[in-house]
Design a protein around this motif. Structure first.
Motif, PDB file in Angstrom:
ATOM      1  N   ALA A 131     -39.206   8.457  10.864  1.00  9.53           N
ATOM      2  CA  ALA A 131     -39.814   8.618  12.187  1.00  9.53           C
ATOM      3  C   ALA A 131     -39.940  10.098  12.542  1.00  9.53           C
ATOM      4  CB  ALA A 131     -38.983   7.890  13.243  1.00  9.53           C
ATOM      5  N   GLU A 132     -38.898  10.859  12.244  1.00 10.33           N
ATOM      6  CA  GLU A 132     -38.901  12.282  12.584  1.00 10.33           C
ATOM      7  C   GLU A 132     -39.861  13.088  11.725  1.00 10.33           C
ATOM      8  OE1 GLU A 132     -35.816  16.118  12.716  1.00 10.33           O
ATOM      9  OE2 GLU A 132     -35.049  14.089  12.329  1.00 10.33           O
ATOM     10  N   TYR A 133     -39.818  12.896  10.412  1.00 12.27           N
ATOM     11  CA  TYR A 133     -40.564  13.761   9.505  1.00 12.27           C
ATOM     12  C   TYR A 133     -41.988  13.286   9.223  1.00 12.27           C
ATOM     13  CZ  TYR A 133     -36.304  16.373   8.778  1.00 12.27           C
ATOM     14  OH  TYR A 133     -35.190  17.165   8.983  1.00 12.27           O
ATOM     15  N   SER A 163     -30.373  10.255   9.009  1.00 14.86           N
ATOM     16  CA  SER A 163     -29.578  10.230  10.242  1.00 14.86           C
ATOM     17  C   SER A 163     -29.397   8.774  10.642  1.00 14.86           C
ATOM     18  CB  SER A 163     -30.271  11.013  11.370  1.00 14.86           C
ATOM     19  OG  SER A 163     -31.556  10.490  11.638  1.00 14.86           O
ATOM     20  N   HIS A 211     -32.999  13.894   3.816  1.00 15.19           N
ATOM     21  CA  HIS A 211     -33.016  13.727   5.263  1.00 15.19           C
ATOM     22  C   HIS A 211     -32.548  12.319   5.609  1.00 15.19           C
ATOM     23  CE1 HIS A 211     -35.097  17.519   5.646  1.00 15.19           C
ATOM     24  NE2 HIS A 211     -36.076  17.100   4.855  1.00 15.19           N
ATOM     25  N   GLY A 271     -34.683   6.619  10.990  1.00 13.12           N
ATOM     26  CA  GLY A 271     -34.569   7.848  11.763  1.00 13.12           C
ATOM     27  C   GLY A 271     -35.275   9.012  11.092  1.00 13.12           C
ATOM     28  N   ALA A 272     -35.074   9.139   9.773  1.00 14.99           N
ATOM     29  CA  ALA A 272     -35.671  10.253   9.027  1.00 14.99           C
ATOM     30  C   ALA A 272     -37.182  10.112   8.922  1.00 14.99           C
ATOM     31  CB  ALA A 272     -35.058  10.336   7.634  1.00 14.99           C
ATOM     32  N   LYS A 320     -47.070   8.956   5.836  1.00 14.47           N
ATOM     33  CA  LYS A 320     -47.575  10.147   6.517  1.00 14.47           C
ATOM     34  C   LYS A 320     -49.046  10.367   6.213  1.00 14.47           C
ATOM     35  CE  LYS A 320     -46.456  14.977   7.440  1.00 14.47           C
ATOM     36  NZ  LYS A 320     -45.485  16.087   7.168  1.00 14.47           N
ATOM     37  N   ASN A 331     -43.059  12.461  13.710  1.00 12.84           N
ATOM     38  CA  ASN A 331     -42.650  13.431  14.726  1.00 12.84           C
ATOM     39  C   ASN A 331     -42.201  12.758  16.020  1.00 12.84           C
ATOM     40  OD1 ASN A 331     -42.164  16.084  15.602  1.00 12.84           O
ATOM     41  ND2 ASN A 331     -44.157  16.208  16.614  1.00 12.84           N
ATOM     42  N   LYS A 332     -41.370  11.727  15.882  1.00  9.89           N
ATOM     43  CA  LYS A 332     -40.862  11.016  17.062  1.00  9.89           C
ATOM     44  C   LYS A 332     -39.541  10.347  16.734  1.00  9.89           C
ATOM     45  CE  LYS A 332     -44.494   8.368  17.560  1.00  9.89           C
ATOM     46  NZ  LYS A 332     -45.389   7.274  18.027  1.00  9.89           N
ATOM     47  N   ASP A 333     -38.894   9.817  17.755  1.00  9.94           N
ATOM     48  CA  ASP A 333     -37.654   9.078  17.561  1.00  9.94           C
ATOM     49  C   ASP A 333     -37.947   7.674  17.040  1.00  9.94           C
ATOM     50  OD1 ASP A 333     -36.109  11.190  18.471  1.00  9.94           O
ATOM     51  OD2 ASP A 333     -36.132  10.485  20.557  1.00  9.94           O
ATOM     52  N   ALA A 334     -36.963   7.086  16.378  1.00  9.74           N
ATOM     53  CA  ALA A 334     -37.134   5.752  15.814  1.00  9.74           C
ATOM     54  C   ALA A 334     -37.467   4.714  16.877  1.00  9.74           C
ATOM     55  CB  ALA A 334     -35.872   5.340  15.063  1.00  9.74           C
TER      56      ALA A 334
END
Length: 246
Positions: free
Chosen positions: A172-174, A60, A58, A169-170, A204, A177-180
């Motif tokens: 933050a998302e995984y 981005s 993952h 980015g990855a 996490k 569960n939010k944008d960076a």
């Protein structure tokens, strides 16, 4: 015999020209082009296949101005407090690490954010002298051709931040569960706390040890300079005086 020697010299000369030409062009290109893949990403994928694991990759690209402003400060507090002051190599940290390693069984490194960026983007994991030599070469090139903002941007987009997670980015998302850009100060400190070994330490599901590191990094962030925007002047006096915690 003289023909063979000339042939060898010819091969060596063109090999060196090809090496220096291609590496300099690559560093120049990455000054402007997002880094979407790195050698480490392929290496980790190969390891997952070898171990019969589910492939997890993952990543981005996120521009620095689209990240939480706490993130650069957190990684400086954790990894390289003098990032804005040195030119790729922190000789004070190297000296401190050498003194500590003489008496401590637990070895301490002194790699700067620039050195880690060179390793992450252009090289492979390892501690051989050959790889260290290449790292020194790429570190010098990066510091010469990139701004501190670009170095930080590439670093935060390429560094491993968990199993199969590369970049802010990855993670933050995984993991959050939010944008960076929406990461909080505490979350950025927790992410930075995992960086010594992000495949073992989790942002996490943090352990007590991770939470302790998080608190220490949040404290250290008070003494780290605010990270300047692209184009803003960086000098030692400003960097030391314009503290994040003020």
């Amino acid at each position: 015999m003289s023909f063979i020697i000339k042939k060898i010299r010819h091969i060596i000369r063109w090999t060196l020209i090809a090496f220096f030409g291609s590496t300099i062009l690559a560093v120049v290109a990455y000054r402007f082009v997002p880094v979407y893949v790195t050698p480490l990403m392929f290496i980790r994928t190969a390891e997952q296949v070898k171990d019969h694991k589910h492939i997890r990759w993952h990543h981005s690209w996120v521009a620095l101005d689209k990240m939480s402003p706490h993130m650069p400060v957190a990684v400086m507090a954790s990894e390289d407090a003098r990032f804005l002051l040195h030119h790729g190599f922190d000789y004070e940290a190297i000296e401190e690490a050498a003194k500590r390693n003489k008496t401590s069984a637990r070895k301490r490194g002194a790699s700067t954010i620039t050195q880690q960026t060179a390793k992450n983007v252009f090289l492979w994991p390892g501690r051989t002298w050959v790889r260290k030599g290449f790292e020194t070469y790429f570190t010098a090139l990066i510091e010469l051709m990139w701004s501190k903002q670009r170095i930080m941007e590439v670093y935060l987009n390429s560094i491993e931040m968990g199993e199969g997670l590369y970049g802010v980015g990855a993670v933050a998302e995984y993991n959050f569960n939010k944008d960076a850009k929406d990461l909080t100060r505490a979350e950025c400190a927790l992410i930075a706390a995992t960086l010594p070994n992000p495949r073992v330490f989790s942002s996490k599901n943090p352990s007590k040890y991770m939470l302790k590191r998080q608190r220490r990094i949040q404290h250290e962030m008070k003494f780290i300079p605010k990270f300047p925007k692209e184009g803003e002047d960086i000098n030692p006096n400003t960097a030391k005086g314009n503290l994040y915690g003020k």
